[in-house]
Design a protein around this motif. Structure first.
Motif, PDB file in Angstrom:
ATOM      1  N   LEU A  81      -3.763   6.776 -15.239  1.00  0.00           N
ATOM      2  CA  LEU A  81      -4.792   7.356 -16.097  1.00  0.00           C
ATOM      3  C   LEU A  81      -4.209   7.565 -17.490  1.00  0.00           C
ATOM      4  CD1 LEU A  81      -6.323  10.095 -13.748  1.00  0.00           C
ATOM      5  CD2 LEU A  81      -7.203   7.798 -14.207  1.00  0.00           C
ATOM      6  N   PRO A  82      -5.059   7.536 -18.513  1.00  0.00           N
ATOM      7  CA  PRO A  82      -4.550   7.684 -19.873  1.00  0.00           C
ATOM      8  C   PRO A  82      -4.316   9.141 -20.267  1.00  0.00           C
ATOM      9  CG  PRO A  82      -6.907   7.339 -19.935  1.00  0.00           C
ATOM     10  CD  PRO A  82      -6.492   7.239 -18.493  1.00  0.00           C
ATOM     11  N   GLN A  83      -3.326   9.303 -21.119  1.00  0.00           N
ATOM     12  CA  GLN A  83      -3.109  10.568 -21.804  1.00  0.00           C
ATOM     13  C   GLN A  83      -3.197  10.247 -23.290  1.00  0.00           C
ATOM     14  OE1 GLN A  83       0.888  12.047 -21.865  1.00  0.00           O
ATOM     15  NE2 GLN A  83       0.229  14.132 -22.315  1.00  0.00           N
ATOM     16  N   VAL A  84      -3.972  11.045 -24.032  1.00  0.00           N
ATOM     17  CA  VAL A  84      -4.092  10.846 -25.474  1.00  0.00           C
ATOM     18  C   VAL A  84      -2.895  11.498 -26.149  1.00  0.00           C
ATOM     19  CG1 VAL A  84      -5.486  11.316 -27.527  1.00  0.00           C
ATOM     20  CG2 VAL A  84      -6.615  10.807 -25.351  1.00  0.00           C
ATOM     21  N   THR A  85      -2.154  10.692 -26.934  1.00  0.00           N
ATOM     22  CA  THR A  85      -1.008  11.202 -27.679  1.00  0.00           C
ATOM     23  C   THR A  85      -1.200  10.831 -29.151  1.00  0.00           C
ATOM     24  OG1 THR A  85       0.381   9.215 -27.586  1.00  0.00           O
ATOM     25  CG2 THR A  85       0.441  10.691 -25.649  1.00  0.00           C
ATOM     26  N   PRO A  86      -0.431  11.425 -30.058  1.00  0.00           N
ATOM     27  CA  PRO A  86      -0.560  11.063 -31.470  1.00  0.00           C
ATOM     28  C   PRO A  86      -0.336   9.575 -31.743  1.00  0.00           C
ATOM     29  CG  PRO A  86       0.703  13.086 -31.246  1.00  0.00           C
ATOM     30  CD  PRO A  86       0.499  12.543 -29.855  1.00  0.00           C
ATOM     31  N   SER A  87       0.432   8.908 -30.885  1.00  0.00           N
ATOM     32  CA  SER A  87       0.687   7.483 -31.103  1.00  0.00           C
ATOM     33  C   SER A  87      -0.236   6.575 -30.293  1.00  0.00           C
ATOM     34  CB  SER A  87       2.154   7.155 -30.798  1.00  0.00           C
ATOM     35  OG  SER A  87       2.462   7.516 -29.473  1.00  0.00           O
ATOM     36  N   GLY A  88      -1.226   7.150 -29.612  1.00  0.00           N
ATOM     37  CA  GLY A  88      -2.168   6.333 -28.849  1.00  0.00           C
ATOM     38  C   GLY A  88      -2.193   6.735 -27.385  1.00  0.00           C
ATOM     39  N   GLY A 139     -15.191   6.067 -31.079  1.00  0.00           N
ATOM     40  CA  GLY A 139     -14.932   6.095 -32.506  1.00  0.00           C
ATOM     41  C   GLY A 139     -13.515   6.372 -32.946  1.00  0.00           C
ATOM     42  N   ARG A 140     -12.574   6.456 -32.015  1.00  0.00           N
ATOM     43  CA  ARG A 140     -11.207   6.757 -32.418  1.00  0.00           C
ATOM     44  C   ARG A 140     -10.252   5.573 -32.261  1.00  0.00           C
ATOM     45  NH1 ARG A 140     -11.056  12.031 -33.933  1.00  0.00           N
ATOM     46  NH2 ARG A 140     -12.570  13.388 -32.923  1.00  0.00           N
ATOM     47  N   GLY A 141     -10.694   4.501 -31.618  1.00  0.00           N
ATOM     48  CA  GLY A 141      -9.886   3.283 -31.525  1.00  0.00           C
ATOM     49  C   GLY A 141      -8.750   3.321 -30.514  1.00  0.00           C
ATOM     50  N   TYR A 142      -8.735   4.326 -29.636  1.00  0.00           N
ATOM     51  CA  TYR A 142      -7.616   4.433 -28.691  1.00  0.00           C
ATOM     52  C   TYR A 142      -7.527   3.230 -27.758  1.00  0.00           C
ATOM     53  CZ  TYR A 142      -6.718   9.267 -30.042  1.00  0.00           C
ATOM     54  OH  TYR A 142      -6.393  10.400 -30.736  1.00  0.00           O
ATOM     55  N   TYR A 143      -8.662   2.795 -27.220  1.00  0.00           N
ATOM     56  CA  TYR A 143      -8.609   1.670 -26.280  1.00  0.00           C
ATOM     57  C   TYR A 143      -8.314   0.353 -26.985  1.00  0.00           C
ATOM     58  CZ  TYR A 143      -9.385   3.984 -21.894  1.00  0.00           C
ATOM     59  OH  TYR A 143      -9.209   4.749 -20.765  1.00  0.00           O
ATOM     60  N   ASP A 144      -8.845   0.141 -28.186  1.00  0.00           N
ATOM     61  CA  ASP A 144      -8.497  -1.083 -28.923  1.00  0.00           C
ATOM     62  C   ASP A 144      -6.994  -1.147 -29.147  1.00  0.00           C
ATOM     63  OD1 ASP A 144     -11.120  -2.221 -29.252  1.00  0.00           O
ATOM     64  OD2 ASP A 144     -11.527  -0.658 -30.730  1.00  0.00           O
ATOM     65  N   PRO A 169     -21.471  -4.568 -34.091  1.00  0.00           N
ATOM     66  CA  PRO A 169     -20.866  -5.029 -35.348  1.00  0.00           C
ATOM     67  C   PRO A 169     -19.346  -4.930 -35.254  1.00  0.00           C
ATOM     68  CG  PRO A 169     -21.816  -2.841 -35.639  1.00  0.00           C
ATOM     69  CD  PRO A 169     -22.136  -3.274 -34.239  1.00  0.00           C
ATOM     70  N   ALA A 170     -18.721  -6.014 -34.779  1.00  0.00           N
ATOM     71  CA  ALA A 170     -17.283  -6.006 -34.511  1.00  0.00           C
ATOM     72  C   ALA A 170     -16.469  -6.031 -35.806  1.00  0.00           C
ATOM     73  CB  ALA A 170     -16.911  -7.200 -33.642  1.00  0.00           C
ATOM     74  N   GLU A 171     -15.363  -5.309 -35.771  1.00  0.00           N
ATOM     75  CA  GLU A 171     -14.413  -5.274 -36.873  1.00  0.00           C
ATOM     76  C   GLU A 171     -13.134  -5.975 -36.434  1.00  0.00           C
ATOM     77  OE1 GLU A 171     -14.661  -1.329 -39.120  1.00  0.00           O
ATOM     78  OE2 GLU A 171     -15.480  -0.824 -37.136  1.00  0.00           O
ATOM     79  N   PRO A 172     -12.244  -6.333 -37.372  1.00  0.00           N
ATOM     80  CA  PRO A 172     -11.039  -7.081 -37.004  1.00  0.00           C
ATOM     81  C   PRO A 172     -10.181  -6.407 -35.934  1.00  0.00           C
ATOM     82  CG  PRO A 172     -11.349  -7.140 -39.379  1.00  0.00           C
ATOM     83  CD  PRO A 172     -12.379  -6.196 -38.831  1.00  0.00           C
ATOM     84  N   HIS A 173     -10.133  -5.081 -35.897  1.00  0.00           N
ATOM     85  CA  HIS A 173      -9.286  -4.398 -34.909  1.00  0.00           C
ATOM     86  C   HIS A 173      -9.941  -4.289 -33.530  1.00  0.00           C
ATOM     87  CE1 HIS A 173     -11.851  -1.076 -36.332  1.00  0.00           C
ATOM     88  NE2 HIS A 173     -11.709  -0.616 -35.110  1.00  0.00           N
ATOM     89  N   ASP A 174     -11.237  -4.600 -33.426  1.00  0.00           N
ATOM     90  CA  ASP A 174     -11.938  -4.485 -32.145  1.00  0.00           C
ATOM     91  C   ASP A 174     -11.489  -5.577 -31.184  1.00  0.00           C
ATOM     92  OD1 ASP A 174     -13.430  -2.259 -32.918  1.00  0.00           O
ATOM     93  OD2 ASP A 174     -15.053  -3.485 -33.714  1.00  0.00           O
ATOM     94  N   ARG A 175     -11.261  -5.216 -29.943  1.00  0.00           N
ATOM     95  CA  ARG A 175     -10.807  -6.154 -28.917  1.00  0.00           C
ATOM     96  C   ARG A 175     -11.927  -6.366 -27.901  1.00  0.00           C
ATOM     97  NH1 ARG A 175      -8.561  -8.166 -31.799  1.00  0.00           N
ATOM     98  NH2 ARG A 175      -6.795  -7.347 -32.927  1.00  0.00           N
TER      99      ARG A 175
END
Length: 194
Positions: A81-88, A139-144, A169-175
């Motif tokens: 399971l994920p843990q949210v950290t400052p680095s992702g 909206g925070r980009g963690y999974y990308d 509306p995909a952006e360059p960082h979207d996976r």
């Protein structure tokens, strides 16, 4: 003339509308949908060989991936399971019945003292999706960021059918996701030709 870059306002509006539709589902429909999604996901050949599968703990009216985790445990697969950290996102192993701790954004997370592990498949939450496999998260980009860091990693987005939108509306960082599954089954994804 080049198309204009997607705006965060466009994504926010799509996210808000999709989440409103999701919130309107009854608890019974969400439970039945979660079980239907679990059956489809567990039947995926591509997931059967994954050594470590990243899942998530549901919040609010989100689809419940816990039946998927139970099925993975039943066939001997391990779940992180994920843990949210400052680095992702950092993924830590979770075993059935283990207590989780409160994390950021109202999430339940594994204990931070457990070793970090990299999954080779991810069950991905989302707010909205389209038929090209693009998703809108929260909206925070963690999974990308995690998908980029873990590549190559099998990605399976799970959602209710009402969360589908015509186009993200995909952006360059979207996976884009490899697969999307709703209560109606696997969603046929149309990949653009390069």
């Amino acid at each position: 003339m080049a198309p204009h870059p997607p705006s965060s306002a466009e994504k926010a509006a799509l996210r808000r509308d999709a989440l409103s539709r999701r919130d309107a589902l009854s608890p019974e429909a969400r439970q039945a949908g979660s079980l239907a999604v679990a059956r489809s996901v567990l039947a995926m050949e591509a997931l059967a060989g994954a050594r470590l599968v990243g899942a998530f703990w549901p919040i609010r009216s989100e689809i419940d991936p816990r039946p998927i985790a139970e099925g993975l445990f039943a066939r001997g697969q391990r779940v992180v399971l994920p843990q949210v950290t400052p680095s992702g996102l950092v993924f830590r192993e979770w075993r059935a019945g283990e207590a989780l701790v409160p994390g950021s954004f109202g999430l339940s997370e594994p204990h931070a003292d457990l070793p970090a592990l990299d999954p080779d498949a991810l069950i991905v939450p989302l707010a909205a999706f389209d038929r090209s496999g693009q998703r809108i998260g929260y909206g925070r980009g963690y999974y990308d960021g995690a998908i980029t860091r873990l590549a190559p990693v099998l990605t399976v987005g799970i959602a209710f059918a009402c969360q589908e939108v015509d186009a993200v509306p995909a952006e360059p960082h979207d996976r884009p996701l490899d697969h999307v599954v709703t209560e109606d089954g696997p969603v046929p994804l149309a990949r653009e030709r390069a």
